[in-house]
Design a protein around this motif. Sequence first.
Motif, mmCIF file in Angstrom:
data_model
loop_
_atom_site.group_PDB
_atom_site.id
_atom_site.type_symbol
_atom_site.label_atom_id
_atom_site.label_comp_id
_atom_site.label_asym_id
_atom_site.label_seq_id
_atom_site.Cartn_x
_atom_site.Cartn_y
_atom_site.Cartn_z
ATOM 1 N N UNK A 1 -37.161 60.756 107.242
ATOM 2 C CA UNK A 1 -37.679 61.054 105.747
ATOM 3 C C UNK A 1 -39.139 61.700 106.151
ATOM 4 N N UNK A 2 -39.963 60.956 106.974
ATOM 5 C CA UNK A 2 -40.977 61.364 107.173
ATOM 6 C C UNK A 2 -41.097 62.899 108.027
ATOM 7 N N UNK A 3 -40.168 62.984 108.911
ATOM 8 C CA UNK A 3 -40.039 64.266 109.606
ATOM 9 C C UNK A 3 -39.737 65.249 108.582
ATOM 10 N N UNK A 4 -38.942 64.922 107.384
ATOM 11 C CA UNK A 4 -38.620 66.021 106.286
ATOM 12 C C UNK A 4 -40.036 66.318 105.637
ATOM 13 N N UNK A 5 -40.739 65.319 105.325
ATOM 14 C CA UNK A 5 -42.014 65.298 104.646
ATOM 15 C C UNK A 5 -43.178 66.386 105.499
ATOM 16 N N UNK A 6 -43.093 66.034 106.810
ATOM 17 C CA UNK A 6 -44.029 66.820 107.667
ATOM 18 C C UNK A 6 -43.604 68.151 107.564
ATOM 19 N N UNK A 7 -41.967 68.435 107.826
ATOM 20 C CA UNK A 7 -41.589 69.766 107.629
ATOM 21 C C UNK A 7 -41.913 70.584 106.646
ATOM 22 N N UNK A 8 -41.697 69.880 105.455
ATOM 23 C CA UNK A 8 -42.223 70.473 104.079
ATOM 24 C C UNK A 8 -43.339 70.938 104.026
ATOM 25 N N UNK A 9 -44.269 69.996 104.244
ATOM 26 C CA UNK A 9 -45.645 70.078 104.170
ATOM 27 C C UNK A 9 -46.289 71.164 104.753
ATOM 28 N N UNK A 10 -45.544 71.483 106.228
ATOM 29 C CA UNK A 10 -45.761 72.665 107.157
ATOM 30 C C UNK A 10 -45.502 73.823 106.646
ATOM 31 N N UNK A 11 -44.319 73.847 105.802
ATOM 32 C CA UNK A 11 -44.140 75.190 105.234
ATOM 33 C C UNK A 11 -45.081 75.683 104.070
ATOM 34 N N UNK A 12 -45.125 74.357 103.162
ATOM 35 C CA UNK A 12 -46.137 75.002 102.108
ATOM 36 C C UNK A 12 -47.527 75.285 102.566
ATOM 37 N N UNK A 13 -47.883 74.415 103.721
ATOM 38 C CA UNK A 13 -49.246 74.854 104.229
ATOM 39 C C UNK A 13 -49.212 76.358 104.573
ATOM 40 N N UNK A 14 -48.240 76.731 105.243
ATOM 41 C CA UNK A 14 -48.198 78.322 105.725
ATOM 42 C C UNK A 14 -48.153 79.134 104.514
ATOM 43 N N UNK A 15 -47.284 78.563 103.522
ATOM 44 C CA UNK A 15 -47.196 79.316 102.264
ATOM 45 C C UNK A 15 -48.576 79.538 101.665
ATOM 46 N N UNK A 16 -49.329 78.489 101.524
ATOM 47 C CA UNK A 16 -50.871 78.536 100.809
ATOM 48 C C UNK A 16 -51.690 79.403 101.798
ATOM 49 N N UNK A 17 -51.636 79.404 102.976
ATOM 50 C CA UNK A 17 -52.380 80.056 103.917
ATOM 51 C C UNK A 17 -51.942 81.823 103.487
ATOM 52 N N UNK A 310 -40.314 79.960 91.253
ATOM 53 C CA UNK A 310 -39.360 79.245 92.175
ATOM 54 C C UNK A 310 -40.072 77.897 92.732
ATOM 55 N N UNK A 311 -41.200 78.203 93.226
ATOM 56 C CA UNK A 311 -41.913 77.237 93.817
ATOM 57 C C UNK A 311 -42.326 76.183 92.904
ATOM 58 N N UNK A 312 -42.699 76.429 91.632
ATOM 59 C CA UNK A 312 -43.123 75.353 90.667
ATOM 60 C C UNK A 312 -41.869 74.522 90.366
ATOM 61 N N UNK A 313 -40.519 75.349 90.199
ATOM 62 C CA UNK A 313 -39.547 74.544 89.874
ATOM 63 C C UNK A 313 -39.076 73.496 90.845
ATOM 64 N N UNK A 314 -39.001 74.102 92.113
ATOM 65 C CA UNK A 314 -38.676 73.219 93.200
ATOM 66 C C UNK A 314 -39.727 72.150 93.390
ATOM 67 N N UNK A 315 -40.972 72.266 93.204
ATOM 68 C CA UNK A 315 -41.881 71.071 93.661
ATOM 69 C C UNK A 315 -42.026 70.209 92.097
ATOM 70 N N UNK A 316 -41.482 70.630 91.262
ATOM 71 C CA UNK A 316 -41.685 69.919 89.909
ATOM 72 C C UNK A 316 -41.446 68.476 89.971
ATOM 73 N N UNK A 326 -50.484 65.705 99.370
ATOM 74 C CA UNK A 326 -51.635 66.460 99.119
ATOM 75 C C UNK A 326 -51.292 68.034 99.254
ATOM 76 N N UNK A 327 -50.694 68.407 100.308
ATOM 77 C CA UNK A 327 -50.290 69.711 100.499
ATOM 78 C C UNK A 327 -49.230 70.318 99.123
ATOM 79 N N UNK A 328 -48.432 69.263 98.805
ATOM 80 C CA UNK A 328 -47.556 69.672 97.659
ATOM 81 C C UNK A 328 -48.158 69.851 96.591
ATOM 82 N N UNK A 329 -48.987 68.879 96.238
ATOM 83 C CA UNK A 329 -49.818 69.026 95.034
ATOM 84 C C UNK A 329 -50.709 70.305 95.129
ATOM 85 N N UNK A 330 -51.246 70.832 96.174
ATOM 86 C CA UNK A 330 -52.090 72.095 96.199
ATOM 87 C C UNK A 330 -51.244 73.179 95.874
ATOM 88 N N UNK A 331 -49.843 73.226 96.612
ATOM 89 C CA UNK A 331 -49.005 74.229 96.481
ATOM 90 C C UNK A 331 -48.412 74.517 95.050
#
Length: 400
Positions: A1-17, A310-316, A326-331
């Motif tokens: 589960x932790x690996x999934x969260x880290x992977x998701x946060x990495x993707x979201x961080x790249x998206x934010x950048x 799509x991102x808002x719906x996926x993260x809602x 924190x990364x999810x909330x920022x995205x």
Amino acid sequence: MKIILVSRDALLLGLLLAQLPAIAILLSRLLRGPGRYPPLLPKAPTPEQLGTVSIVVPTLNEAERLTPCLVGLSRQSYEVREILVVDSHSSDSTPALVKAAQQADPRFRLMNDDPLPSDWVGRPWALHHGFLSSAEKSDWVLGIDADTQPQPGLVASLLATALDEGYDLISLAPQFLLKYPGELLLHPALLMTLVYRFGPAGETENRPERVMANGQCFFCRRSQLVQIGGYTVARRSFCDDVTLVRAIAAQGGRVAFLDGANVLKVRMYEGAAETWREWGRSLDLKDAASPSQIWGDWLLLLAVQGLPIPIVLLLLSHVLGGTATLTTLAAFSLNLLLVLIRIGLNFAIAPSCDRTQSNSAWLFWLSPLADPIAVLRIFLSSIQTPKQWRGRNYGVRSGE
């Protein structure tokens, strides 16, 4: 589960950048909106403007929608010297409609263009033929499409604005007549792709390679067309209006793309399928732009228009369920902001969309939901070359 969260946060961080610079570009364009040139209003001509404008209307099997255009042109005043309808040998009743209009208004003149050369697209060829056939005493040439509905005072308003502001070329963003449910969803989303890339109509500070135009109403000083060789620079372009205006701007001409919702209406396409097929395939503007501009603009659209909903719906669910990092909330927050901006812009473009002839006018307000589809359409158009346009087959053109 932790690996999934880290992977998701990495993707979201790249998206934010990736999204942050795109948002900065978008805001820099939208914030110029309040200072844009105001929408044109109908005007009456002055005596010195007598016979200063020639109008050219290209037609090919336009019988079903030509009458409102002919009626609107006949209601223009004495500033119009002549109205040349250049017909590309229509097989329907288009010529008969023009001849009937000529009986009531001798300014109308019906002519046929010559056979289409292999290195020309039909529309600029017809416009070029009309330009060469127009009276040299006319200081201005107005190219106008058969699907438009000119309002009284249109030409006088164009003429007065050009003279007062020193413009060599003006094209107008019209008021679009929307009827069917699918186009009420899709058309505003496609229209928004232009606003995001080039700013609102009335924005006059774009560089020559970023200026916009609409060939449905293209008002140009004759001397500018003479200088550039008429429409030859746009002969192979499926977005000849933008190709031509950028060439004129690059040579020092003063050009403007203004809000004409008060003086020009247009019924472009019937339903979502035709809107997707006909309008969508030219909105990439690849015939008037470099590959870097085409793909840079598309990546911008993807970041600020295609992905936010799509991102808002996926993260809602993560936000509401209390599992967001924190990364999810920022995205989520950033993309929700983009959605809110898009909803606000729907109010801004509402005056440009006439929904009075529709029983489903409320669907216009749901058009942001079609944004991902609109961005997909721009992508598909960018990787394809039109093989058919307005009933003509072009095949693979030489040099491509």
